[in-house]
Structure formats: C-alpha cells, structure tokens
Design a protein around this motif. Structure first.
Motif, PDB file in Angstrom:
ATOM      1  N   LYS A   1     134.418  98.138  28.323  1.00 34.93           N
ATOM      2  CA  LYS A   1     133.109  98.744  28.094  1.00 34.93           C
ATOM      3  C   LYS A   1     132.132  98.351  29.202  1.00 34.93           C
ATOM      4  O   LYS A   1     131.475  99.207  29.796  1.00 34.93           O
ATOM      5  CB  LYS A   1     132.540  98.328  26.743  1.00 34.93           C
ATOM      6  N   GLY A   2     132.058  97.078  29.513  1.00 32.46           N
ATOM      7  CA  GLY A   2     131.165  96.610  30.581  1.00 32.46           C
ATOM      8  C   GLY A   2     131.555  97.170  31.936  1.00 32.46           C
ATOM      9  O   GLY A   2     130.694  97.599  32.714  1.00 32.46           O
ATOM     10  N   PHE A   3     132.841  97.182  32.237  1.00 36.48           N
ATOM     11  CA  PHE A   3     133.326  97.715  33.508  1.00 36.48           C
ATOM     12  C   PHE A   3     132.967  99.188  33.651  1.00 36.48           C
ATOM     13  O   PHE A   3     132.487  99.629  34.697  1.00 36.48           O
ATOM     14  CB  PHE A   3     134.842  97.526  33.602  1.00 36.48           C
ATOM     15  N   LEU A   4     133.203  99.960  32.597  1.00 41.82           N
ATOM     16  CA  LEU A   4     132.911 101.389  32.648  1.00 41.82           C
ATOM     17  C   LEU A   4     131.416 101.664  32.771  1.00 41.82           C
ATOM     18  O   LEU A   4     131.010 102.561  33.505  1.00 41.82           O
ATOM     19  CB  LEU A   4     133.486 102.092  31.415  1.00 41.82           C
ATOM     20  N   LYS A   5     130.602 100.881  32.080  1.00 44.68           N
ATOM     21  CA  LYS A   5     129.151 101.077  32.170  1.00 44.68           C
ATOM     22  C   LYS A   5     128.637 100.743  33.570  1.00 44.68           C
ATOM     23  O   LYS A   5     127.808 101.454  34.115  1.00 44.68           O
ATOM     24  CB  LYS A   5     128.425 100.246  31.119  1.00 44.68           C
ATOM     25  N   ARG A   6     129.132  99.647  34.143  1.00 43.30           N
ATOM     26  CA  ARG A   6     128.702  99.251  35.484  1.00 43.30           C
ATOM     27  C   ARG A   6     129.108 100.266  36.542  1.00 43.30           C
ATOM     28  O   ARG A   6     128.433 100.442  37.546  1.00 43.30           O
ATOM     29  CB  ARG A   6     129.282  97.883  35.858  1.00 43.30           C
ATOM     30  N   ASN A   7     130.229 100.924  36.336  1.00 40.45           N
ATOM     31  CA  ASN A   7     130.777 101.834  37.335  1.00 40.45           C
ATOM     32  C   ASN A   7     130.666 103.302  36.950  1.00 40.45           C
ATOM     33  O   ASN A   7     131.329 104.152  37.549  1.00 40.45           O
ATOM     34  CB  ASN A   7     132.248 101.475  37.600  1.00 40.45           C
ATOM     35  N   GLU A   8     129.818 103.607  35.994  1.00 37.85           N
ATOM     36  CA  GLU A   8     129.706 104.981  35.504  1.00 37.85           C
ATOM     37  C   GLU A   8     129.346 105.961  36.615  1.00 37.85           C
ATOM     38  O   GLU A   8     129.951 107.029  36.739  1.00 37.85           O
ATOM     39  CB  GLU A   8     128.665 105.054  34.386  1.00 37.85           C
ATOM     40  N   ALA A   9     128.382 105.603  37.444  1.00 37.47           N
ATOM     41  CA  ALA A   9     127.963 106.518  38.523  1.00 37.47           C
ATOM     42  C   ALA A   9     129.098 106.736  39.524  1.00 37.47           C
ATOM     43  O   ALA A   9     129.321 107.871  39.979  1.00 37.47           O
ATOM     44  CB  ALA A   9     126.729 105.959  39.229  1.00 37.47           C
ATOM     45  N   ARG A  10     129.816 105.686  39.871  1.00 32.87           N
ATOM     46  CA  ARG A  10     130.936 105.814  40.806  1.00 32.87           C
ATOM     47  C   ARG A  10     132.051 106.670  40.219  1.00 32.87           C
ATOM     48  O   ARG A  10     132.658 107.491  40.914  1.00 32.87           O
ATOM     49  CB  ARG A  10     131.478 104.441  41.176  1.00 32.87           C
ATOM     50  N   ILE A  11     132.326 106.481  38.933  1.00 25.13           N
ATOM     51  CA  ILE A  11     133.373 107.258  38.271  1.00 25.13           C
ATOM     52  C   ILE A  11     132.973 108.726  38.217  1.00 25.13           C
ATOM     53  O   ILE A  11     133.783 109.609  38.520  1.00 25.13           O
ATOM     54  CB  ILE A  11     133.653 106.697  36.862  1.00 25.13           C
ATOM     55  N   ASP A  12     131.715 108.981  37.854  1.00 24.26           N
ATOM     56  CA  ASP A  12     131.239 110.367  37.809  1.00 24.26           C
ATOM     57  C   ASP A  12     131.297 111.013  39.193  1.00 24.26           C
ATOM     58  O   ASP A  12     131.679 112.173  39.321  1.00 24.26           O
ATOM     59  CB  ASP A  12     129.810 110.428  37.263  1.00 24.26           C
ATOM     60  N   GLY A  13     130.924 110.269  40.232  1.00 21.24           N
ATOM     61  CA  GLY A  13     131.000 110.782  41.598  1.00 21.24           C
ATOM     62  C   GLY A  13     132.428 111.102  42.006  1.00 21.24           C
ATOM     63  O   GLY A  13     132.699 112.135  42.625  1.00 21.24           O
ATOM     64  N   ALA A  14     133.343 110.217  41.648  1.00 18.40           N
ATOM     65  CA  ALA A  14     134.757 110.443  41.971  1.00 18.40           C
ATOM     66  C   ALA A  14     135.296 111.669  41.227  1.00 18.40           C
ATOM     67  O   ALA A  14     136.070 112.455  41.789  1.00 18.40           O
ATOM     68  CB  ALA A  14     135.581 109.210  41.625  1.00 18.40           C
ATOM     69  N   MET A  15     134.866 111.845  39.990  1.00 20.04           N
ATOM     70  CA  MET A  15     135.300 113.020  39.224  1.00 20.04           C
ATOM     71  C   MET A  15     134.762 114.308  39.845  1.00 20.04           C
ATOM     72  O   MET A  15     135.477 115.307  39.930  1.00 20.04           O
ATOM     73  CB  MET A  15     134.845 112.911  37.765  1.00 20.04           C
ATOM     74  N   GLU A  16     133.517 114.303  40.288  1.00 23.91           N
ATOM     75  CA  GLU A  16     132.941 115.488  40.942  1.00 23.91           C
ATOM     76  C   GLU A  16     133.675 115.800  42.237  1.00 23.91           C
ATOM     77  O   GLU A  16     133.963 116.948  42.543  1.00 23.91           O
ATOM     78  CB  GLU A  16     131.448 115.278  41.214  1.00 23.91           C
ATOM     79  N   GLN A  17     133.964 114.754  43.016  1.00 16.77           N
ATOM     80  CA  GLN A  17     134.692 114.951  44.271  1.00 16.77           C
ATOM     81  C   GLN A  17     136.097 115.491  43.994  1.00 16.77           C
ATOM     82  O   GLN A  17     136.563 116.390  44.697  1.00 16.77           O
ATOM     83  CB  GLN A  17     134.781 113.636  45.035  1.00 16.77           C
ATOM     84  N   ALA A  18     136.749 114.975  42.955  1.00 14.18           N
ATOM     85  CA  ALA A  18     138.079 115.473  42.601  1.00 14.18           C
ATOM     86  C   ALA A  18     138.015 116.934  42.166  1.00 14.18           C
ATOM     87  O   ALA A  18     138.891 117.731  42.512  1.00 14.18           O
ATOM     88  CB  ALA A  18     138.682 114.615  41.484  1.00 14.18           C
ATOM     89  N   LYS A  19     136.967 117.274  41.438  1.00 14.22           N
ATOM     90  CA  LYS A  19     136.797 118.664  40.995  1.00 14.22           C
ATOM     91  C   LYS A  19     136.611 119.594  42.190  1.00 14.22           C
ATOM     92  O   LYS A  19     137.208 120.666  42.267  1.00 14.22           O
ATOM     93  CB  LYS A  19     135.593 118.764  40.061  1.00 14.22           C
TER      94      LYS A  19
END
Length: 116
Positions: A65-83
C-alpha cells in the motif's frame, strides 16, 4: 466470486500475487538454490489466499500500500506511456498488414492472369 463481500479480498490477493510473480521472475536464478522452494511457495500462496489468515491483506497493508501510494504518479505515467506505445504499434501493424494484403492480392491477380 459470487459473494460481493469477498471481492476486496480477491482483488488484494491478485495484486499481491502479481508483485510476488514479478519478484519471483527477477530472482529466479537464486530461488532454484533453495531446497523445497516449490513446497514453500505452495504454502505461501495458500496462506495468501485463505480467508482465515488474510495473508494477502496483511502483506498489502504492511508493504504494498505504501509503495503504491508513493509511486502512484510514476505508475500512472508508465501506464500512459504503455498505452501510447501500444497505440503506435497497433497503427503500424495495421498499416503493414494492409500493405502485405495489398501485395498478396496483386500477386494473386498476377498469378490468375498468367493462368488464362
């Protein structure tokens, strides 16, 4: 699941399982040295999945939970780039398929014309 009350538990389980699978792939070379690794893995997965232990919920709350919250913006950016990348690749494949189909039709027409 058919019981809506179990849905969060299963979503949490699959999230934890996904992270476990990624970790397992990254350290596969080391795991083969661990005796009875597959027996331990089976016990771990049963512990994660069992509604009596709520192992997946424990690991998610304690670590993910903490890891995902801290990295939410990076994960969302990576998902957009993958899309975007997937969209580009799809367009390129569609264009290449159309070109290939066109060439195939030309070759078929040419072969049909020679057969006359």
């Amino acid at each position: 699941s058919r019981q809506p009350s179990q849905t969060p538990q299963w979503l949490t389980y699959w999230t934890v399982y996904a992270f476990f699978s990624i970790l397992e792939v990254l350290i596969d070379w080391l795991l083969y040295l661990v005796p009875f690794y597959f027996a331990f893995k089976l016990a771990f997965l049963l512990w994660l999945m069992a509604p009596q232990t709520l192992g997946a919920l424990f690991l998610y709350d304690a670590f993910l939970k903490g890891f995902l919250k801290r990295n939410e913006a990076r994960i969302d950016g990576a998902m957009e780039q993958a899309k975007r990348s997937a969209s580009t690749v799809t367009k390129e494949l569609a264009g290449a398929s159309a070109d290939l189909a066109g060439e195939g039709l030309k070759a078929a027409a040419k072969a049909a014309g020679k057969g006359d």
